[in-house]
Design a protein around this motif. Structure first.
Motif, short mmCIF file in Angstrom:
data_model
loop_
_atom_site.label_atom_id
_atom_site.label_comp_id
_atom_site.label_asym_id
_atom_site.label_seq_id
_atom_site.Cartn_x
_atom_site.Cartn_y
_atom_site.Cartn_z
N GLY A 103 1.38 -2.37 -10.97
CA GLY A 103 2.82 -2.59 -10.99
C GLY A 103 3.56 -2.20 -9.73
O GLY A 103 4.79 -2.29 -9.67
N ALA A 104 2.85 -1.78 -8.69
CA ALA A 104 3.50 -1.29 -7.47
C ALA A 104 4.31 -2.39 -6.78
O ALA A 104 5.45 -2.14 -6.36
N THR A 105 3.76 -3.59 -6.63
CA THR A 105 4.48 -4.66 -5.93
C THR A 105 5.74 -5.07 -6.68
O THR A 105 6.83 -5.10 -6.09
N PRO A 106 5.68 -5.37 -7.99
CA PRO A 106 6.91 -5.73 -8.68
C PRO A 106 7.93 -4.59 -8.68
O PRO A 106 9.14 -4.83 -8.59
N ARG A 107 7.46 -3.35 -8.76
CA ARG A 107 8.35 -2.20 -8.74
C ARG A 107 9.11 -2.15 -7.41
O ARG A 107 10.34 -1.98 -7.38
N ALA A 108 8.40 -2.28 -6.30
CA ALA A 108 9.03 -2.23 -4.98
C ALA A 108 10.00 -3.38 -4.79
O ALA A 108 11.12 -3.19 -4.30
N VAL A 161 2.84 0.31 -1.66
CA VAL A 161 1.90 -0.73 -1.23
C VAL A 161 0.79 -0.05 -0.46
O VAL A 161 0.98 0.43 0.66
N VAL A 162 -0.39 0.03 -1.09
CA VAL A 162 -1.52 0.78 -0.53
C VAL A 162 -2.75 -0.12 -0.42
O VAL A 162 -2.77 -1.23 -0.95
N GLU A 163 -3.77 0.40 0.22
CA GLU A 163 -5.03 -0.32 0.32
C GLU A 163 -5.56 -0.65 -1.07
O GLU A 163 -5.36 0.12 -2.01
N ASN A 188 -7.15 1.91 -3.38
CA ASN A 188 -6.30 3.00 -3.88
C ASN A 188 -5.21 2.54 -4.84
O ASN A 188 -4.33 3.32 -5.19
N ARG A 189 -5.25 1.30 -5.28
CA ARG A 189 -4.14 0.74 -6.06
C ARG A 189 -3.85 1.47 -7.35
O ARG A 189 -2.70 1.54 -7.79
N LEU A 190 -4.85 2.05 -7.98
CA LEU A 190 -4.59 2.79 -9.23
C LEU A 190 -3.85 4.09 -8.97
O LEU A 190 -3.32 4.69 -9.90
N TRP A 191 -3.78 4.54 -7.73
CA TRP A 191 -3.08 5.77 -7.39
C TRP A 191 -1.83 5.51 -6.56
O TRP A 191 -1.31 6.41 -5.89
N SER A 192 -1.31 4.29 -6.55
CA SER A 192 -0.15 3.98 -5.70
C SER A 192 1.03 4.88 -6.00
O SER A 192 1.78 5.25 -5.08
N ASP A 193 1.20 5.29 -7.26
CA ASP A 193 2.31 6.19 -7.58
C ASP A 193 2.16 7.53 -6.87
O ASP A 193 3.15 8.13 -6.45
N ARG A 194 0.94 7.96 -6.68
CA ARG A 194 0.71 9.23 -6.00
C ARG A 194 1.03 9.15 -4.51
O ARG A 194 1.49 10.12 -3.92
#
Length: 181
Positions: A16-21, A110-112, A115-121
């Protein structure tokens, strides 16, 4: 409530990182002063928005970190999370209230790929190491419905077969692994 729906052409598989950003940038560019996030399977307790906005106003903070309760997949409350999403170990995205001062940090979601499962971190780290003033709300106002096996383990509840663990592959990529095989 009034909402805008953005349909992305494909799934980014980034928790959900991309839609969130994209949503956050859009809200700030449209003039909103504060943004909050909520996953579709979670909910806010009635005082959530008022409580966090009140803390922003009283403290003059740039962001507020809320507190969540962990719920089983059937909605049963398991415990108040003061262990994992505690403002130190990590911060659940559902608990943030951000002002536009946070805008320069939204890229941190937006991470590599590995690491996408830890993007919130990654976002949490950038926010906490910034010069932004961040306040805390210790009253639990976010209900988080969990699929994570460690939440059941921590609560002493039986771990459902469809619960997941995070596993690190040999190349360092983080992936979900079902508890039940």
């Amino acid at each position: 409530w009034k909402a805008e729906h953005y349909k992305l052409p494909y799934a980014h598989d980034d928790a959900g990182a991309t839609p969130r950003a994209i949503g956050a940038i859009s809200a700030f560019s449209r003039g909103y002063d504060v943004i909050m996030f909520l996953d579709a399977d979670n909910w806010y307790e009635p005082p959530h928005v008022q409580t966090l906005v009140g803390i922003l106003q009283e403290s003059g903070a740039d962001a507020v970190i809320g507190t969540r309760t962990i719920h089983a997949q059937d909605g049963s409350e398991m415990y108040v999370d003061r262990i994992e999403s505690n403002g130190e170990n990590m911060i659940d995205t559902n608990t943030w209230a951000l002002t536009r001062a946070a805008l320069p940090y939204l890229h941190a979601w937006v991470v590599e790929e590995k690491n996408r499962l830890w993007s919130d971190r990654f976002f949490d780290h950038d926010m906490r190491t910034s010069e932004l003033k961040i306040a805390r709300c210790h009253v639990p106002t976010v209900a988080y419905v969990t699929k994570w096996a460690w939440h059941y383990q921590h609560a002493g509840w039986p771990i459902p077969d469809d619960a997941v663990w995070i596993h690190t592959e040999d190349d360092g990529t983080l992936v979900h692994r079902r508890h039940g095989g």
